[in-house]
Write a protein that holds these residues in place. Structure first.
Motif: not given
Length: 447
Positions: A317-338
């Motif tokens: 989960a950490i690996e996914i979160f860090v890899a997608n941090e920019e998308a998460i901050l931009a509000g463009t990450f639309h699924v759960s980490l798992l």
């Protein structure tokens, strides 16, 4: 969205800005959040609320309380590891503002601790039972007296929205509820939208709703202070998730996937050999075969695999979160980490087995059926009594029943929506055993 705003230490009613570098390290604001939640009466009631098996008589089956504590522990690890990586990427957060990696862990731990605090008795069937009473039961008579959103709040009664109400609701002499930091409230809000419009989308934050109409203004204040990206404007408001919400959700997903499965094994609902095979598939790359084979007892083998599985999913989960941090901050990450997990296939296999063998077991189904009846009868008595009191024609029986309610819930000077919602929230506050006890009194089965 930016981390400086997202990590706000502000609390309801603050007039001065709380700066991280001025915090007392022995009594850090985010850690105070955890303390306030754990000492609350709403949190204590989780010790007798269903996680998987309603009204279980065995000691080893998880309740909402033990589940919440475990989710909090996993959430703390997720937050700390993610926080360390975020500070490495954004060093000014530490150098200029004074944030530490433990801050992230404290926020996620507190939000995770409270993630089920608004859930009714009898598991998720309790939410459905409350909603069904107003949708198809006697409570549907109130539909025309409520606005569309007020009615939707009640027929889709949502534990997450009730949780936000419990954490933030002001009462006489108690402004701002538990007065948690806005960062923790933001991380708590899995579904930052209202009950309508109800338009299912692929966006994970739209799956449910996160606040009732009664808390709309409080929710907007928190969201705007944190700088959450707005997705809807005007009368229908909605926001993107706080980034740390993804870690809270991951902690919950990891725990219920692995630990509900473990409960099923301990209850004998899932054969041990079959179950261990599923867990081994998840951790096959990390298992110490020699250590595992040296364990003669099932309990030890299961504990080893559970710990290994949880740690595997944390790091994933950490690996996914860090890899997608920019998308998460931009509000463009639309699924759960798992949903992005490298172990998604193994997770889905475990969940499907849990559904067929545990969640749909005869014991669970029978107790959920009883829960529907219990909740419907309690709501029927109290809503009827309160509405008749408001209208000035309460019977003697109504007055007797209302005396069994806590004083706050006896009040009828508010709107019909307020009365009905508060009654729903009272029923949601009951533990499984308290609901059964109350129902026995109503039915005349207990003096």
């Amino acid at each position: 969205m930016n981390w400086e705003q997202l990590l706000s230490l502000k609390r309801f009613g603050d007039t001065n800005k709380r700066l991280r570098k001025e915090q007392d390290e022995t009594r850090l604001g985010f850690e105070v959040d955890y303390d306030r939640i754990i000492f609350s009466s709403a949190f204590r009631s989780l010790q007798d609320k269903t996680q998987v098996i309603p009204l279980s008589k065995t000691d080893f089956v998880h309740t909402r309380l033990t589940h919440s504590l475990e989710v909090s522990v996993v959430g703390r690890s997720l937050g700390r590891i993610a926080g360390k990586k975020i500070l490495e990427k954004h060093p000014h957060l530490q150098e200029v503002h004074g944030y530490q990696f433990n801050d992230f862990g404290a926020i996620v731990a507190a939000a995770a601790l409270s993630h089920d605090i608004g859930n009714p008795p009898f598991g998720h069937s309790g939410e459905k039972a409350i909603g069904e009473y107003f949708k198809t039961g006697n409570g549907k008579e109130y539909k025309n007296a409520l606005s569309a959103k007020e009615y939707q709040d009640i027929i889709d009664f949502e534990g997450n929205a009730n949780g936000f109400k419990l954490l933030s609701e002001s009462r006489e002499g108690v402004a701002g509820g538990l007065r948690l930091s806005y960062a923790t409230l933001g991380a708590f809000m899995k579904y930052p939208k209202e009950s309508l419009p109800k338009k299912p989308t692929k966006e994970i934050a739209d799956k449910k709703f996160g606040f009732f109409q009664s808390e709309k203004n409080a929710f907007k204040e928190v969201a705007q202070e944190l700088g959450l990206k707005q997705t809807r404007e005007g009368n229908d408001i909605g926001f993107c998730r706080h980034p740390l919400t993804y870690l809270v959700e991951a902690a919950d997903d990891i725990c219920y996937t692995i630990i509900d499965f473990e409960d099923g094994i301990n209850l004998g609902l899932i054969p041990e050999d079959f179950a261990l095979e599923y867990l081994i598939k998840l951790v096959k790359d990390r298992i110490n075969t020699k250590k595992y084979n040296a364990m003669p007892y099932r309990e030890d083998r299961l504990s080893y695999l559970r710990a290994l599985a949880i740690n595997t999913l944390i790091m994933d989960a950490i690996e996914i979160f860090v890899a997608n941090e920019e998308a998460i901050l931009a509000g463009t990450f639309h699924v759960s980490l798992l949903d992005k997990s490298a172990y998604k296939a193994q997770i889905e296999d475990i969940i499907q087995l849990s559904i067929s063998k545990i969640y749909q077991s005869q014991e669970v189904i029978e107790k959920e059926i009883a829960g529907y009846k219990i909740i419907s009868d309690i709501l029927n008595v109290y809503t009827g009594a309160l509405v008749r009191k408001k209208e000035g024609n309460a019977s003697n029986y109504d007055r007797l029943m209302l005396q069994t309610l806590p004083e706050f819930y006896q009040r009828t000077e508010g709107s019909l929506y307020t009365i009905l919602l508060n009654t729903c929230c009272y029923v949601a506050s009951l533990s499984d055993s308290a609901a059964v006890h109350m129902h026995n009194k109503i039915m005349g089965k207990q003096l």
